[in-house]
Scaffold this active site. Structure first.
Site, PDB file in Angstrom:
ATOM      1  N   ASP A 235      35.996  28.432  53.247  1.00  0.00           N
ATOM      2  CA  ASP A 235      35.397  29.717  52.894  1.00  0.00           C
ATOM      3  C   ASP A 235      36.327  30.865  53.269  1.00  0.00           C
ATOM      4  O   ASP A 235      36.919  30.859  54.354  1.00  0.00           O
ATOM      5  CB  ASP A 235      34.081  29.831  53.687  1.00  0.00           C
ATOM      6  CG  ASP A 235      33.206  30.974  53.235  1.00  0.00           C
ATOM      7  OD1 ASP A 235      32.769  30.952  52.073  1.00  0.00           O
ATOM      8  OD2 ASP A 235      32.937  31.886  54.046  1.00  0.00           O
ATOM      9  N   GLU A 310      38.928  28.704  49.058  1.00  0.00           N
ATOM     10  CA  GLU A 310      38.176  29.749  48.361  1.00  0.00           C
ATOM     11  C   GLU A 310      38.908  31.048  48.681  1.00  0.00           C
ATOM     12  O   GLU A 310      38.743  31.621  49.751  1.00  0.00           O
ATOM     13  CB  GLU A 310      36.728  29.829  48.862  1.00  0.00           C
ATOM     14  CG  GLU A 310      35.892  30.748  47.976  1.00  0.00           C
ATOM     15  CD  GLU A 310      35.239  31.912  48.677  1.00  0.00           C
ATOM     16  OE1 GLU A 310      34.474  32.641  48.024  1.00  0.00           O
ATOM     17  OE2 GLU A 310      35.481  32.146  49.886  1.00  0.00           O
TER      18      GLU A 310
END
Ligand code: NOJ
Length: 592
Positions: A235, A310
């Site tokens: 993330d 990401e």
């Protein structure tokens, strides 16, 4: 084990209307599974609910893995299921080694993993290293320990500006809206230091200049690797390292889906769409050291474990730095996701993505939907200019459902024919649109609250899945409860009414994944079809013995008689002379 990528030369020898002489990508295979994998994102709270509380859970996922095996995916990526107060749907982790009771137990996870592996499906889990939850023990210790303590040094605590420290330490804005700093009250009751949170105030950013933070996350990686996971989706992989001194930044702040208010997406030559986060909080060179260290950790384990970034980073050449041979293995291609439904920009981003990744020997990824963006079946129903609002209100102009679905299916076939690895978001195989008319009272996305309701946020793409058209909650769970309401239209999209129905979205996805595997498209090549190499409204390419034609024009494209239709995203048209044509917003795969 790492293997050197091998280059394959283009096998295209066709002549005539299906000739493809402009080679864009020569093909690559290093033998690792992730280079050409189709990876399905499971958003646990909305996939399937086993215990009946209206929130999906791990046992629910396990009970539906046969759906994914029948679909033909290679792997699943699970969004966070760790212990969390759920202020950002689990992207606020309070304990990286525990399953939140909402989703089950560690034993439930082990069972899910074993069942998936038994079905030949690999499992990637989410890692959230940029920030913890404010309920994480480290943050609680930091609050208690006070300024200057080693406990505070795990986070980005700073004194405020102004005579009494009453002003934020810098002018950074949160990606969810509002400012990026919150002031704490010290133990003696006085107003104290400020801490940085690029997202919600319940998501304090860690300080990645602190070796203790590195050591802890390496242990977290090992904890899940030892349990047998096949990799990690990382993330905010571009946000962990901040520029020295945390300097002010007056540039635009991208929203959580990468959109920036007031920018024109455009399509510059490298395929960038304006989807990158920039400024001193993002894409700092120091972040790459972290991935080199993590690469070494994963390489100690067997089975080609993978890291996927990401990272909302542009241009594509800058994103490719995350997937250099000693760093991560894949990075989400958000430039592709955010490209308008227009032939020129699409060709640009396809070629730009392949070139940038080829330069570092990495596979390109392709993705059209995830839990942060309006689903492509709705997005593409808004128009062809690449609009991408951060969620939709009932009072907004609504997507055209039929056009959106038609284009979504066409876009999916355009994507699945490409060499590289493709990501699917749960429910797109059913053609699901967003819920575009959620009442504000049920919204949960912190972006809705932090923008004072000016952004709808991401709840509309996170609606519980419909499995059975005639069951309460469309079969999401045993009680009919769903944590967000489902639109009535979801009954038409339920998995059971599409299964076995030729031409349904679900059967089209299955057929495409089977053909992609049979023709080894994921490790294949890409050459533009000569006939359409510069076309304004058709994208056509050859990958090995498969030709993909996406018709974005308002007139039919005739299919050469010599070609055999493998898969089509919609009904083809039979003409007066018995010729077959591809209608508007339709993609066909031909063997030729
Ligand atoms: C990206 C995740 O995909 C998103 O859902 C989350 O809100 C932010 N990172 C913060 O963790």
């Amino acid at each position: 084990m790492e293997e050197t990528p091998v280059t394959i030369t283009s096998p295209s020898t066709a002549v005539g209307p299906l000739a493809a002489s402009t080679l864009v990508h020569a093909g690559q295979t290093g033998g690792q599974w992730w280079r050409d994998a189709v990876i399905y994102q499971v958003y646990p709270r909305s996939f399937a609910d086993a215990d009946g509380d209206g929130v999906g859970d791990l046992r629910g996922i396990t009970s539906r893995l046969d759906h994914l095996a029948a679909l033909g995916v290679d792997a699943v990526w699970l969004s966070p299921f760790y212990r969390s107060p759920q202020h950002d749907a689990g992207y606020d982790v309070a304990d990286y080694r525990q399953v939140d009771p909402l989703f089950g137990t560690l034993e439930d996870f082990d069972e899910l993993l074993a069942t998936a592996h038994g079905l030949g499906i690999r499992v990637i889990v989410d890692l959230v290293p940029n920030h913890t939850s404010s309920e994480h023990v480290w943050f609680q210790e930091a609050l208690a320990a006070g300024p200057g303590s080693p406990e505070r040094a795990r986070y980005l605590f700073r004194d405020g500006r102004g005579e009494h420290g009453e002003l934020e330490p810098n002018n950074w804005r949160s990606i969810f809206g509002g400012n990026a700093w919150t002031r704490v009250t010290e133990a003696d009751g006085t107003p104290g230091q400020w801490y940085l949170h690029l997202f919600d105030s319940t998501q304090p950013d860690l300080d990645w200049t602190n070796p203790e933070v590195h050591a802890e996350f390496e242990q977290v990686l090992r904890f899940w690797l030892d349990r047998g996971v096949d990799g990690f989706r990382v993330d905010v992989a571009h946000g962990m390292v901040k520029a020295d001194g945390l300097p002010d930044w007056d540039g635009s702040v991208a929203m959580v889906d990468g959109s920036v208010d007031g920018t024109d997406p455009g399509a510059p030559e490298d395929g960038s769409t304006g989807a990158g986060n920039s400024g001193p909080a993002f894409d700092q060179d120091g972040v790459h050291e972290i991935y080199r260290a993590w690469h070494r950790v994963l390489a100690e384990y067997d089975g080609d474990r993978a890291l996927v970034a990401e990272a909302w980073v542009e241009p594509l050449s800058r994103l490719a730095r995350y997937v250099r041979p000693d760093e991560m293995h894949q990075a989400f291609n958000f430039s592709f996701l955010t490209t308008a439904w227009k032939a020129g920009p699409l060709r640009t981003v396809l070629a730009g993505s392949l070139a940038a990744n080829d330069a570092v020997g990495a596979p390109t990824t392709w993705v059209l939907s995830n839990h942060d963006v309006v689903r492509h079946a709705s997005r593409l129903g808004l128009g062809v200019d690449g609009e991408r609002p951060n969620g939709l209100f009932a009072t907004d102009p609504q997507p055209d459902e039929a056009t959106g679905l038609r284009r979504a299916r066409a876009a999916t076939l355009l994507m699945l024919g490409l060499p590289g690895s493709a990501y699917l978001y749960q429910g797109e195989e059913l053609g699901l649109p967003d819920h575009t008319a959620l009442p504000d009272e049920v919204r949960q996305d912190p972006a809705f609250f932090r923008t004072a309701g000016t952004e709808a946020g991401r709840d509309g793409c996170r609606i519980p899945l419909p499995w059975q058209s005639d069951a309460p909650g469309f079969g999401f769970g045993p009680t009919g409860a769903t944590w967000l309401p489902q639109p009535e239209s979801y009954g038409r999209y339920a998995a059971d009414v599409q299964t076995g129905v030729p031409g349904s979205t679900l059967e089209t996805y299955r057929a495409a994944l089977a053909a992609r595997r049979a023709h080894r498209l994921g490790s294949g090549t890409l050459a533009w079809l000569d006939a359409y190499a510069d076309a304004d409204d058709v994208v056509a390419y050859r990958n090995g013995d498969v030709v993909v034609i996406a018709n974005l024009s308002n007139r039919p494209v005739v299919v050469p008689r010599s070609a055999e239709v493998l898969v089509a995203s919609g009904d083809l048209v039979r003409g007066l002379n018995d010729e077959t044509s591809v209608p508007t917003d339709t993609t066909v795969w031909l063997r030729a």
